[in-house]
Enzyme design. Structure first.
Site, PDB file in Angstrom:
ATOM      1  N   LYS A  96       1.047  -1.186   0.052  1.00  0.00           N
ATOM      2  CA  LYS A  96      -0.087  -0.120  -0.002  1.00  0.00           C
ATOM      3  C   LYS A  96       0.808   1.349   0.057  1.00  0.00           C
ATOM      4  O   LYS A  96       1.938   1.402   0.652  1.00  0.00           O
ATOM      5  CB  LYS A  96      -0.820   0.152   1.193  1.00  0.00           C
ATOM      6  CG  LYS A  96      -2.011   1.165   1.396  1.00  0.00           C
ATOM      7  CD  LYS A  96      -2.744   1.018   2.606  1.00  0.00           C
ATOM      8  CE  LYS A  96      -3.928   2.098   2.408  1.00  0.00           C
ATOM      9  NZ  LYS A  96      -4.979   2.136   3.668  1.00  0.00           N
ATOM     10  N   SER A 171      -9.382   1.640   1.985  1.00  0.00           N
ATOM     11  CA  SER A 171      -8.516   2.607   1.314  1.00  0.00           C
ATOM     12  C   SER A 171      -7.477   1.759   0.775  1.00  0.00           C
ATOM     13  O   SER A 171      -6.668   2.564   0.071  1.00  0.00           O
ATOM     14  CB  SER A 171      -8.220   3.784   2.248  1.00  0.00           C
ATOM     15  OG  SER A 171      -7.523   3.218   3.149  1.00  0.00           O
ATOM     16  N   SER A 195     -10.273  -0.526   6.254  1.00  0.00           N
ATOM     17  CA  SER A 195      -9.314  -0.323   4.766  1.00  0.00           C
ATOM     18  C   SER A 195      -8.825  -1.433   4.308  1.00  0.00           C
ATOM     19  O   SER A 195      -8.235  -1.497   3.286  1.00  0.00           O
ATOM     20  CB  SER A 195      -8.539   0.938   4.907  1.00  0.00           C
ATOM     21  OG  SER A 195      -9.275   2.307   4.708  1.00  0.00           O
TER      22      SER A 195
HETATM   23  N1  LIG Z   1      -8.511   4.203   6.748  1.00  0.00           N
HETATM   24  C1  LIG Z   1      -9.620   3.331   6.732  1.00  0.00           C
HETATM   25  O1  LIG Z   1      -9.555   2.386   7.275  1.00  0.00           O
HETATM   26  C2  LIG Z   1     -10.972   3.959   6.700  1.00  0.00           C
HETATM   27  C3  LIG Z   1     -11.973   3.582   6.034  1.00  0.00           C
HETATM   28  C4  LIG Z   1     -13.107   4.186   5.423  1.00  0.00           C
HETATM   29  C5  LIG Z   1     -13.273   5.357   5.880  1.00  0.00           C
HETATM   30  C6  LIG Z   1     -12.110   6.453   6.550  1.00  0.00           C
HETATM   31  C7  LIG Z   1     -10.910   5.478   7.057  1.00  0.00           C
END
Ligand SMILES: NC(=O)c1ccccc1
Length: 504
Positions: A96, A171, A195
């Site tokens: 990532k 994400s 994410s």
């Molecule tokens: N970084 C995350 O897990 C994330 C996922 C969805 C919305 C905001 C943050």
């Protein structure tokens, strides 16, 4: 070299920023007494920084396009060959793009960070290379990891390999897409609200958010220390367990790690589920927007596990939706304070800081209008909490997080695993470039209320593909008590051995 000293007028300005009334004369008197402190700064400035050594050669790489980047999932390709043998010999990995790979650009999905090149490897990068992995490059992620949809990164949208034009989830969007497309065996994702699990579910792969602190976060760009997680995304359960075995354990540099207990994950495979007690979480099926097709496939998966000898019963944890509420002040104020005002890493903890990241990311202030819409709404709410309420809801939410964790732990006294849908819905269409603000924000956050609970509690949670609905993958989430990743792998492997999930 000596660091710049403020003039008396600059001290007066600083004083005013700090709500102090100070005449220029008084400011001058204070200024005269600062020389010893600034001399100490000069000494610090003159010493070399402390950074972990970079141990395997790599090239700066390149940005692939066209045929070589069909789904928009690659940010940079750069091959790094690890040790000649080890647990990951022969395995290819994508990182990532919030994971530092020294010498290769990292933008964390944000144009405001573009051009930044880390100078050291994340601990997990070194661990994978020492275990014989070959790193293939950096996978696009959503802007500063702040979206569950794959339409918010500055390199561009990431497409779902199962259906072009559809979200890969976020994400860790590129990480999931590259694994689903078979371009790499394994990927590293990050999870503060879901994410790892969200893109794993949308793309139909296995994504494990391990216990908070099990995997060292050193060298990974944070959002908020108390909810930051990084971990494995793979095409098979065995690869996931194998990768976690390599990643897990304290590195002595990460404040998220409090005596992590490492398990023998690959040894859990093949044990079957006979006698395992699995609680099917009622509230996990009641997240707003949950589709019937998702409920059906996840219930059928639970029945399949029952057929294999697991003891399945429905349970209720009324705190489940409350935990999703608690996630909001922690994430919104925590990220605004740490990632934005704190230049990425914040202050007040011991461990490895990335000085170059402080320098590079702090420049967001001069390009703030370029930030994503999803980041803007999060930062605006977070700033309201910090400025109008002085952070009291962050403080209260952190206290409530303990009550939420206790509610799940009470069930883990009786159950080995909790089972629920990973997400309410299957992958949605990627919003058009001219989509409304409403649509952009909805596609980014509509699924988070299903996953974010376990970022707050820190429990290990894994998404396992369990069928198709409208031709798109459905994820089942299995959750266990702290550091019991092994029992998740045990059940996931038994389910996987049932056969091709796309036929379920
Ligand atoms: N970084 C995350 O897990 C994330 C996922 C969805 C919305 C905001 C943050």
């Amino acid at each position: 070299m000596s660091i710049t000293r403020p003039t008396a007028a600059e001290v007066a300005e600083l004083a005013s920023d700090l709500y102090l009334s100070m005449s220029l004369e008084e400011a001058g008197q204070y200024r005269a007494l600062m020389d010893g402190m600034f001399a100490a700064y000069d000494i610090v400035d003159a010493m070399p920084d402390m950074v972990p050594p970079v141990t395997y050669p790599r090239t700066p790489g390149y940005r692939p396009s066209g045929e070589e980047n069909q789904y928009g999932a690659w940010y940079y390709k750069s091959e790094v060959k690890g040790a000649p043998d080890g647990k990951l010999a022969g395995k290819t990995v994508a990182l990532k793009d919030n994971v530092a790979l020294a010498g290769v650009p990292m933008m964390n999905g944000a144009s405001t960070l573009e051009g930044f090149v880390p100078t050291y490897d994340a601990t997990i990068v070194t661990r994978m290379l020492d275990a014989g992995a070959t790193i293939k490059g950096k996978a696009v992620c959503e802007q500063f990891c702040l979206s569950g949809g794959s339409h918010t990164s500055d390199p561009g949208p990431v497409h779902n390999p199962r259906k072009m034009g559809y979200s890969a989830g976020g994400s860790s969007s590129g990480s999931a897409a590259l694994v689903a497309a078979g371009e790499v065996d394994m990927a590293i994702g990050g999870d503060q609200g879901g994410s790892i699990r969200i893109p794993a579910a949308y793309c139909g792969i296995y994504g494990m958010k391990a216990t908070h602190g099990l995997v060292p976060y050193t060298g990974v760009m944070p959002i908020e220390t108390t909810i930051d997680h990084t971990g494995p995304m793979t095409a098979t359960v065995a690869d996931n367990a194998l990768l976690l075995e390599v990643l897990a354990g304290a590195d002595g540099l990460d404040p998220r790690q409090y005596a992590p207990k490492v398990g023998a994950y690959t040894e859990a495979l093949g044990k079957g589920v006979r006698g395992l007690k699995i609680g099917v979480l009622k509230e996990g099926f009641e997240v707003p927007g949950t589709e019937e097709g998702v409920k059906d496939k996840v219930k059928a998966a639970a029945e399949r596990l029952a057929g294999l000898g697991a003891e399945i019963s429905e349970i209720s944890i009324p705190e489940h939706p409350l935990t999703a509420a608690v996630w909001n002040p922690i994430t919104l104020e925590g990220f605004t304070a740490q990632m934005m005002h704190g230049n990425g890493m914040g202050f007040n903890w011991k461990g490895q800081y990335d000085v170059g990241l402080f320098d590079a990311h702090s420049a967001w202030r001069s390009k703030a209008d370029d930030l994503s819409k999803t980041l803007k709404i999060c930062m605006l709410v977070g700033q309201w909490g910090l400025s109008h309420y002085r952070g009291r809801y962050y403080a209260k939410a952190q206290n409530l997080a303990r009550r939420m964790k206790a509610a799940y732990d009470a069930q883990f006294a009786d159950y080995d695993l909790l089972l629920m849908p990973t997400l309410p819905m299957v992958a949605t269409r990627i919003p058009a470039p001219d989509a409304s603000l409403e649509e952009v924000v909805a596609r980014a956050f509509e699924m988070v209320a299903a996953t974010c609970q376990f970022d707050v509690t820190g429990h290990p949670a894994m998404s396992i593909p369990c069928g198709l609905s409208d031709d798109l993958p459905v994820g089942m989430m299995l959750v266990a008590k702290d550091y019991d990743e092994a029992v998740i792998y045990q059940a996931a492997a038994a389910f996987e051995a049932e056969g091709d999930w796309t036929a379920f």
